[in-house]
Write an enzyme that holds these catalytic residues in place. Structure first.
Site, short mmCIF file in Angstrom:
data_model
loop_
_atom_site.label_atom_id
_atom_site.label_comp_id
_atom_site.label_asym_id
_atom_site.label_seq_id
_atom_site.Cartn_x
_atom_site.Cartn_y
_atom_site.Cartn_z
N GLY A 14 1.18 -1.02 -0.58
CA GLY A 14 -0.05 0.38 0.31
C GLY A 14 0.69 1.44 0.14
O GLY A 14 1.67 1.51 -0.08
N SER A 15 0.08 2.48 0.01
CA SER A 15 1.24 4.16 -0.05
C SER A 15 1.73 3.89 0.91
O SER A 15 3.13 4.42 0.77
CB SER A 15 -0.46 4.60 -0.41
N ARG A 39 -1.44 -9.53 0.33
CA ARG A 39 -2.47 -10.59 -0.69
C ARG A 39 -2.28 -10.28 -1.89
O ARG A 39 -2.59 -11.64 -2.80
CB ARG A 39 -3.70 -10.51 -0.15
N ASP A 65 -2.65 -13.32 3.56
CA ASP A 65 -3.77 -12.91 4.27
C ASP A 65 -3.29 -12.40 5.97
O ASP A 65 -3.09 -14.03 6.16
CB ASP A 65 -4.39 -13.52 4.02
N LYS A 89 -10.40 -0.68 4.05
CA LYS A 89 -10.31 0.28 4.66
C LYS A 89 -11.21 1.63 4.41
O LYS A 89 -11.36 3.06 4.70
CB LYS A 89 -8.91 1.62 4.24
N LYS A 131 -11.28 7.87 12.27
CA LYS A 131 -13.03 7.70 12.01
C LYS A 131 -12.63 6.10 13.25
O LYS A 131 -13.63 5.91 13.72
CB LYS A 131 -12.58 6.77 10.62
N VAL A 179 -9.16 11.98 -1.12
CA VAL A 179 -9.89 13.09 -1.82
C VAL A 179 -8.87 14.23 -3.24
O VAL A 179 -9.25 14.35 -3.83
CB VAL A 179 -10.56 14.59 -0.81
N THR A 195 -18.80 16.92 -1.48
CA THR A 195 -20.21 16.27 0.34
C THR A 195 -20.44 17.31 0.97
O THR A 195 -22.06 17.06 1.32
CB THR A 195 -19.06 15.00 0.75
#
Length: 337
Positions: A14-15, A39, A65, A89, A131, A179, A195
């Site tokens: 991932g990033s 994965r 995994d 995510k 979050k 975004v 939004t």
């Protein structure tokens, strides 16, 4: 710090994983081993092109995994440090596939804890999210449970020499699905979908996120959730920075989305200390250390009663110009207005 050590990164393609790997090889060329655990064979293939074996003999790629405890345990053998980034995510994906999200974000976290305890790992840092603070969506709720599992793991380690901690931060600038790249892809369209015009978010660069994890590896006593002192941005300022003059259209808040993000609640503040660049939420239950022990270790102090850390009431804000500068520095050097 990592020279001579073996490091495992879950979700390593991932990033964050790619940036963390890049930083390891820049700062710690004598790292013993870097294991990328994920994965996706295509993403692993792409990352292998960045790190050819003849130039980076320390790197290894494990298909696996975090739901698969046996495979995870195999990957953890001989590992000193684990950075846990693997997760489902996307908020809407989690809402539509709740059971799958729980299997990865909660059960996978416990699998990693068990594997780390069984394999003699010394240090585990888990990536959290804003979050997870007062969650209103399933993704945030699973990450809150994950945080609780990692922090509580410090109480079940027995005599093992291992530390579990977490880092929690806001939107990573330029990460996949966020975004800013979304707006950059849409800036030639007739309008940008917004939004809510009052929406705010915390903002952190990928490198600053990596630096924070490095800080946790070196400084965590075990049980802390580290939170950076970072600026917020207004969604309308992001739109103006990327596509000035382009019409915006309000499309409504998506299910499970907040108007403002929070990283420390008033209740969290009762166990939160302030460091130089970071805050740290301390465990509510710790059999090894007291709040005084943590404050002495970090040379920190408790935050004031009633303190809260919210993207809408933050005292530090990005401007349109600062956002443009960071987009050039962090995402796209060819970005022009």
């Amino acid at each position: 710090m990592l020279n001579g050590k073996s490091v495992l990164i879950t979700g390593g393609t991932g990033s964050f994983g790619k940036k963390f790997t890049e930083t390891i090889f820049k700062r710690y060329p004598d790292v013993k081993r870097v294991v990328i655990y994920s994965r996706g064979e295509v993403l692993q293939f792409e990352m292998k092109q960045m790190y050819p074996q003849d130039k980076y003999p320390q790197i290894r790629f494990f298909i696996g995994d975090i739901r698969d405890k046996d495979r995870l345990k195999r990957a953890c053998e001989g590992i000193d440090v684990i950075i846990h980034t693997a997760a489902i995510k996307q908020v809407d994906t989690a809402e539509y596939n709740p059971d799958e999200c729980i299997k990865t974000n909660v059960n996978g976290a416990q699998n990693l804890i068990d594997a780390a305890l069984e394999c003699g790992v010394k240090n585990v840092v888990a990536l959290s999210t804003d979050k997870a603070c007062a969650p209103i969506n399933l993704y945030g709720a699973t990450k809150l449970v994950s945080d609780k599992l990692f922090i509580a793991a410090n109480n079940i380690k027995g005599v093992k020499d291992i530390r579990f901690s977490a880092v929690r931060y806001g939107n990573v600038m330029g990460s996949r699905g966020s975004v800013i790249p979304f707006f950059m892809d849409r800036r030639e369209d007739a309008f940008l979908p917004i939004t809510h015009s009052e929406m705010t978010r915390f903002n952190i660069s990928l490198q600053d996120g990596v630096n924070m994890v490095m800080y946790a590896i070196e400084n965590a006593l075990g049980g802390e959730i580290f939170i950076p002192k970072i600026p917020s941005y207004k969604i309308m300022d992001v739109a103006e920075a990327i596509a000035p003059g382009v019409e915006t259209k309000i499309v409504g808040i998506r299910p499970g989305e907040k108007l403002h993000e929070e990283m420390i609640t008033v209740t969290d503040a009762l166990n939160t200390i302030e460091l130089d660049k970071y805050y740290a939420i301390l465990p509510s239950i710790s059999y090894a250390y007291t709040n005084d022990d943590y404050m002495k270790h970090h040379k920190a102090k408790l935050v004031p009663t009633g303190f809260t850390y919210n993207s809408g009431s933050n005292s530090d804000w990005e401007t349109v110009e600062s956002l443009r500068t960071k987009i050039i520095d962090c995402i796209d050097t060819n970005f022009t207005i």
